[in-house]
Enzyme design. Structure first.
Site, PDB file in Angstrom:
ATOM      1  N   ALA A 167      25.736 -15.911  -9.985  1.00 57.47           N
ATOM      2  CA  ALA A 167      25.872 -15.322  -8.651  1.00 57.47           C
ATOM      3  C   ALA A 167      26.530 -16.298  -7.680  1.00 57.47           C
ATOM      4  O   ALA A 167      27.423 -15.926  -6.909  1.00 57.47           O
ATOM      5  CB  ALA A 167      24.506 -14.883  -8.137  1.00 57.47           C
ATOM      6  N   TYR A 168      26.099 -17.542  -7.731  1.00 57.76           N
ATOM      7  CA  TYR A 168      26.654 -18.561  -6.829  1.00 57.76           C
ATOM      8  C   TYR A 168      28.142 -18.763  -7.085  1.00 57.76           C
ATOM      9  O   TYR A 168      28.962 -18.777  -6.154  1.00 57.76           O
ATOM     10  CB  TYR A 168      25.891 -19.875  -7.023  1.00 57.76           C
ATOM     11  CG  TYR A 168      26.393 -21.014  -6.176  1.00 57.76           C
ATOM     12  CD1 TYR A 168      26.168 -21.041  -4.808  1.00 57.76           C
ATOM     13  CD2 TYR A 168      27.092 -22.088  -6.747  1.00 57.76           C
ATOM     14  CE1 TYR A 168      26.622 -22.094  -4.017  1.00 57.76           C
ATOM     15  CE2 TYR A 168      27.541 -23.142  -5.969  1.00 57.76           C
ATOM     16  CZ  TYR A 168      27.302 -23.135  -4.611  1.00 57.76           C
ATOM     17  OH  TYR A 168      27.771 -24.180  -3.838  1.00 57.76           O
ATOM     18  N   THR A 169      28.503 -18.911  -8.345  1.00 62.01           N
ATOM     19  CA  THR A 169      29.908 -19.121  -8.695  1.00 62.01           C
ATOM     20  C   THR A 169      30.756 -17.921  -8.299  1.00 62.01           C
ATOM     21  O   THR A 169      31.860 -18.078  -7.763  1.00 62.01           O
ATOM     22  CB  THR A 169      30.048 -19.410 -10.200  1.00 62.01           C
ATOM     23  OG1 THR A 169      29.306 -20.589 -10.522  1.00 62.01           O
ATOM     24  CG2 THR A 169      31.500 -19.618 -10.591  1.00 62.01           C
ATOM     25  N   SER A 171      30.206 -15.823  -5.909  1.00 65.57           N
ATOM     26  CA  SER A 171      30.351 -15.762  -4.446  1.00 65.57           C
ATOM     27  C   SER A 171      31.430 -16.713  -3.956  1.00 65.57           C
ATOM     28  O   SER A 171      32.205 -16.391  -3.046  1.00 65.57           O
ATOM     29  CB  SER A 171      29.013 -16.088  -3.771  1.00 65.57           C
ATOM     30  OG  SER A 171      28.662 -17.460  -3.906  1.00 65.57           O
ATOM     31  N   LYS A 172      31.503 -17.877  -4.562  1.00 69.23           N
ATOM     32  CA  LYS A 172      32.490 -18.866  -4.140  1.00 69.23           C
ATOM     33  C   LYS A 172      33.883 -18.563  -4.694  1.00 69.23           C
ATOM     34  O   LYS A 172      34.896 -18.852  -4.040  1.00 69.23           O
ATOM     35  CB  LYS A 172      32.038 -20.264  -4.579  1.00 69.23           C
ATOM     36  CG  LYS A 172      30.765 -20.749  -3.894  1.00 69.23           C
ATOM     37  CD  LYS A 172      30.958 -20.964  -2.409  1.00 69.23           C
ATOM     38  CE  LYS A 172      29.808 -21.716  -1.784  1.00 69.23           C
ATOM     39  NZ  LYS A 172      30.030 -22.033  -0.347  1.00 69.23           N
TER      40      LYS A 172
END
Length: 260
Positions: A167-169, A171-172
């Site tokens: 999810a973090y990757t 989003s970025k």
């Protein structure tokens, strides 16, 4: 013999907004830009004491206020607009530099299969939506005609694609795509748009939820055999924000010591 004139600081009196600048990488960026002569808006979402501490450090020894603090949630369009309004009113100037450093991570480091929808939505809300709203406001309000800079913080994980950061990757990675498109859409304005993508950096957010083994693995995977420091990232942001960085546009600069 003529005496040499004092050199003007690279960002002398330019107004910079740094979101998420009460701690971590954002804090170091704000302090570094101030050292280059910029006037700063220190943005925070919850901890006013930390934000006030950053502003006090910048204002120490100065006859005039060179830093203010503004509470704003970057995922809220009205609050992002208010952030720019506060900058313009405080310094009687348009904003020259926007650095979006605000971000959150899933500290449970779950696989995509185990990531909750609530966690995914929270990460996307701050990291992707927040960057979009800041970039949108910046595209309409950052000073045109030269010196305008939009710099969005992303992550080298968007290139490393490591498990348990889905999810973090994602989003970025969305932010990196937006920045490249934004640079083209701002043709003719003199505003540049770039991403700075750190690798593992020794901050509270990096350490959150990690075991000693996870931290050591990040160190071992780096050719320089250490974690990044906040000053490593701030120096690159400072370069991109200056006139010297004008020819860098629509790029993702991965600042990670060779991690990726």
């Amino acid at each position: 013999m003529a005496t040499p004139q004092a050199q003007t600081a690279p960002l002398q009196d330019r107004v910079a907004i740094v979101t998420g600048s009460s701690r971590g990488i954002g804090r170091e960026i704000a302090i570094h830009l101030a050292s280059l002569g910029a006037r700063l808006v220190i943005n925070y979402t919850s901890n006013s004491d930390q934000a006030n501490s950053v502003a006090a450090q910048i204002n120490a020894g100065s006859a005039t206020s060179r830093a203010i603090t503004v509470k704003a949630d970057v995922s809220d369009p009205d609050q992002v607009k208010s952030l720019f309004d506060s900058a313009e009113q405080a310094f009687d100037s348009p904003v020259h530099i926007l650095v979006n450093s605000a971000g959150v991570i899933d500290s449970t480091y779950s696989t995509i299969a185990d990531t909750t929808v609530e966690t995914f939505d929270r990460i996307m809300s701050v990291n992707a939506r927040g960057a979009f709203l800041c970039a949108k406001e910046g595209a309409n309000r950052v000073k045109r005609g030269g010196g305008g800079r939009i710099i969005l913080l992303t992550t080298s994980l968007a290139a490393a694609l490591k498990p348990k950061y889905g999810a973090y990757t994602a989003s970025k990675a969305a932010v990196e795509a937006m920045a490249k498109i934004l640079a083209k859409e701002l043709k003719g304005t003199g505003i540049t748009a770039n991403c700075v993508a750190p690798g593992p950096v020794a901050t509270e957010m990096f350490y959150e939820g990690k075991t000693e083994e996870m931290v050591q693995k990040a160190i071992d995977e780096n050719p320089l055999c250490r974690l990044g420091e906040t000053k490593d990232i701030a120096a690159v942001v400072g370069f991109l924000a200056s006139d010297a960085g004008e020819w860098v546009n629509g790029q993702v600069v991965r600042v990670n010591g060779g991690y990726v």
